[in-house]
Write a protein that holds these residues in place. Structure first.
Motif, PDB file in Angstrom:
ATOM      1  N   PHE A 238       0.830  -1.199   0.000  1.00 20.77           N
ATOM      2  CA  PHE A 238       0.000   0.000   0.000  1.00 20.77           C
ATOM      3  C   PHE A 238       0.867   1.252   0.000  1.00 20.77           C
ATOM      4  N   VAL A 239       1.935   1.210   0.829  1.00 22.14           N
ATOM      5  CA  VAL A 239       2.806   2.381   0.893  1.00 22.14           C
ATOM      6  C   VAL A 239       3.641   2.502  -0.368  1.00 22.14           C
ATOM      7  N   THR A 240       4.253   1.393  -0.798  1.00 21.46           N
ATOM      8  CA  THR A 240       5.234   1.529  -1.868  1.00 21.46           C
ATOM      9  C   THR A 240       4.619   1.616  -3.257  1.00 21.46           C
ATOM     10  N   PHE A 245       9.861   4.854  -4.299  1.00 24.38           N
ATOM     11  CA  PHE A 245      11.301   4.879  -4.064  1.00 24.38           C
ATOM     12  C   PHE A 245      11.769   3.486  -3.731  1.00 24.38           C
ATOM     13  N   HIS A 246      12.746   3.031  -4.481  1.00 20.55           N
ATOM     14  CA  HIS A 246      13.189   1.652  -4.277  1.00 20.55           C
ATOM     15  C   HIS A 246      13.805   1.440  -2.919  1.00 20.55           C
ATOM     16  N   SER A 247      14.550   2.415  -2.422  1.00 20.31           N
ATOM     17  CA  SER A 247      15.168   2.226  -1.116  1.00 20.31           C
ATOM     18  C   SER A 247      14.093   2.116  -0.039  1.00 20.31           C
ATOM     19  N   PHE A 319      19.449  -2.580 -13.354  1.00 20.30           N
ATOM     20  CA  PHE A 319      18.392  -3.427 -12.787  1.00 20.30           C
ATOM     21  C   PHE A 319      17.203  -2.628 -12.313  1.00 20.30           C
ATOM     22  N   GLN A 320      17.340  -1.342 -12.098  1.00 25.45           N
ATOM     23  CA  GLN A 320      16.216  -0.596 -11.569  1.00 25.45           C
ATOM     24  C   GLN A 320      15.176  -0.318 -12.643  1.00 25.45           C
ATOM     25  N   ARG A 321      15.606  -0.409 -13.894  1.00 25.47           N
ATOM     26  CA  ARG A 321      14.611  -0.167 -14.929  1.00 25.47           C
ATOM     27  C   ARG A 321      13.910  -1.456 -15.264  1.00 25.47           C
TER      28      ARG A 321
END
Lengths: 345, 217
Positions: A238-240, A245-247, A319-321
């Motif tokens: 729910f939050v993410t 933000f990945h971190s 990897f983040q994409r």
């Protein structure tokens, strides 16, 4: 006074019979034919209320009819076979009444069984108060410290079911905002399939492992435990899904996901004897639970590429994409995931 | 008959019964008489019943009219119109509008069935179809919200329109939930109302979310 009394009793019996026929007349349309002819009460009208001699005549007539029927009925022997036993009961009328009673009774019994058996089996698992549900939700995030004696698990299905549906709703939200394209099937179907599949499938698998490892847990308790463990997932997603933000996701994954996993693991450890068994059971559960959260995040999460580019510059590791199409995962993700798991274990 | 002279009927037991047998079958309920009326009357009667229920939803008072004569025409009409309006909002133009319609249909009916089963399992006194009827009719405010959203989107799709749509959808979502709670919560034991209200809240939330995120192509 003799014949007078006789005709009175005859009238009573005849009236009683036609009364019965009128009562059961409503079921005439339910008769499936059978082997007996529908009795035409108009013919009986002549003999009802009449004297004893006419009754005897009527009986004789019916016997003659039956003999005729027996002679004709070569094909419908099975049906007649049923009715032959009823011949003693006033012949055709008795047959009709008994047949109707049996059919109605059978229908009612099967209806009652299918309706009540299905719902009432589940009724005891829904016997909760709102206070209890809230308490259990909060408890699911608190790992127990005492693992030397078996922890109590409430075998309740309301909370887990509601949590699974909440997860489905959150997943839908995530899929909509990430513009996930599902080619075969619908968004809703995928979300429901994923969540229910996880809940039921992993519960069954862990129950099977528990059976192998001699752990003291029943299927309902396992369903309940895993269901409440999804509370952490719900909060994280729910939050993410809203704050990209990945971190932040990793912090939530380790923190919230880790807490709920620790609780489940602690409860299972308290109910298992033997180090190897505990390791197998809890290792599997922990791995599956944490990996599921990871999967849900990466599979249905929108990467706001433009914003990330401008904020973090062009040195972003590839990897983040990730993944608008599931589940193409690059090596870097696998490495990172493996490292993260190594950290938790 | 001399031996039967002492057989007699006791005075206490009344001898009664129908001696005359009715000729032909008489139907147990009188509604069959409506078979002879013109079709227009039948349709108007049903339409009036549906319209009366719509009014009950828009002004939810604690009346039992919605529960007593339940019907599923209203929910069907609302469901189909909502699904039709939500169609064509897919992200990729190559997708056909098929899954969207089926999605909405399945969500509404499957969700209503689950909520009904849940309320029955929690000890509710309402019947299966009554509950379906109430939940279906309370989709009306959300259908109105969808209509308004579509009209607003015709004008433009900027931030202002999003805010207007957000306000309208949230208001209608609250109205739907309150209306259905007013009808359904009474049939539950008093300390478990929250347990029944939460799935209803989730159900209308999902529908509202689909309405809010609708973007036409």
């Amino acid at each position: 006074a003799g014949p007078g009394t006789m005709s009175a009793s005859g009238a009573a019996a005849g009236g009683g019979r036609s009364g019965t026929a009128a009562e059961w007349g409503g079921f005439e349309d339910n008769m499936q034919g059978g082997g007996s002819a529908v009795i035409d009460m108009e013919n009986m009208d002549d003999t009802s209320g009449s004297s004893f001699e006419d009754m005897g005549e009527m009986h004789q007539r019916m016997k003659e009819e039956e003999e005729e029927e027996e002679g004709e009925a070569g094909a419908a022997e099975e049906e007649d076979g049923e009715f032959l036993g009823m011949k003693g009961l006033r012949g055709q009328l008795g047959r009709q009444v008994a047949d109707q009673m049996w059919q109605v009774g059978k229908r009612q019994a099967s209806k009652a069984f299918s309706l009540y058996a299905n719902i009432d089996i589940l009724r005891p698992y829904f016997d909760v108060e709102p206070v209890q549900v809230r308490a259990r939700l909060l408890e699911s995030m608190i790992p127990v410290k005492m693992i030397s004696f078996p922890q109590k698990i409430a075998g309740e299905l309301y909370g887990p079911l509601m949590l699974v549906f909440t997860l489905v709703a959150i997943l839908l939200h995530g899929m909509k905002t990430s513009d996930t394209i599902i080619r075969e099937g619908t968004l809703m179907g995928t979300a429901i399939g994923t969540c229910f599949g996880y809940w039921l499938g992993v519960s069954s698998f862990i129950y099977f492992l528990a059976y192998l490892c001699n752990a003291q847990i029943t299927m309902v308790q396992m369903l309940s435990l895993l269901g409440y463990g999804l509370f952490g997932h719900c909060i994280t997603l729910f939050v993410t899904y809203n704050i990209h933000f990945h971190s932040l996701f990793y912090i939530f994954w380790l923190g919230v996901g880790g807490l709920s996993t620790l609780r489940m693991v602690a409860v299972l450890v308290s109910r298992t004897v033997g180090h190897t068994q505990r390791l197998i059971l809890c290792g599997t559960l922990a791995a599956l639970h944490m990996l599921f959260l990871l999967y849900l995040h990466f599979a249905y999460h929108k990467v706001v590429e433009g914003i990330l580019d401008t904020l973090e510059g062009p040195n972003m590791p590839p990897f983040q994409r990730v993944a608008r199409d599931i589940p193409v995962v690059s090596n870097a993700v696998l490495n990172t995931t493996a490292k993260a798991i190594a950290l938790t274990l | 008959f001399a031996g039967l002279a002492d057989v007699s009927i006791s005075e206490d037991i009344p001898v009664e019964g129908e001696i005359t047998v009715p000729v032909g079958s008489h139907s147990p309920d009188e509604d069959f008489s409506t078979l002879d009326e013109p079709v227009r009357d039948t349709i108007m009667r049903d339409l009036k019943a549906v319209g009366k229920k719509f009014v009950h939803v828009m002004y939810p008072k604690k009346s039992s009219a919605l529960l007593r004569d339940w019907d599923l025409w209203g929910p069907l009409v609302l469901c189909v119109s909502l699904a039709l309006m939500l169609q064509g909002g897919s992200a990729d133009s190559k997708d056909d509008g098929g899954p969207q319609f089926a999605e909405v249909f399945v969500i509404i009916w499957f969700g209503a069935v689950v909520i009904t089963l849940n309320s029955k399992l929690l000890g509710g006194t309402i019947s299966f179809f009554q509950s379906l009827c109430v939940l279906g009719y309370c989709v009306l405010p959300l259908t109105v919200a969808m209509l308004v959203c579509r009209l607003v989107l015709l004008a433009g799709s900027g931030t202002v329109s999003f805010i207007i749509r957000l306000i309208v959808v949230v208001a209608m979502f609250g109205w739907s939930t309150l209306a259905s709670t007013a009808f359904l919560a009474d049939s539950q034991p008093p300390n478990r109302k929250a347990l029944v209200v939460y799935p209803i809240f989730l159900f209308y939330f999902v529908i509202s979310w689909m309405i809010l995120t609708f973007t036409p192509q």
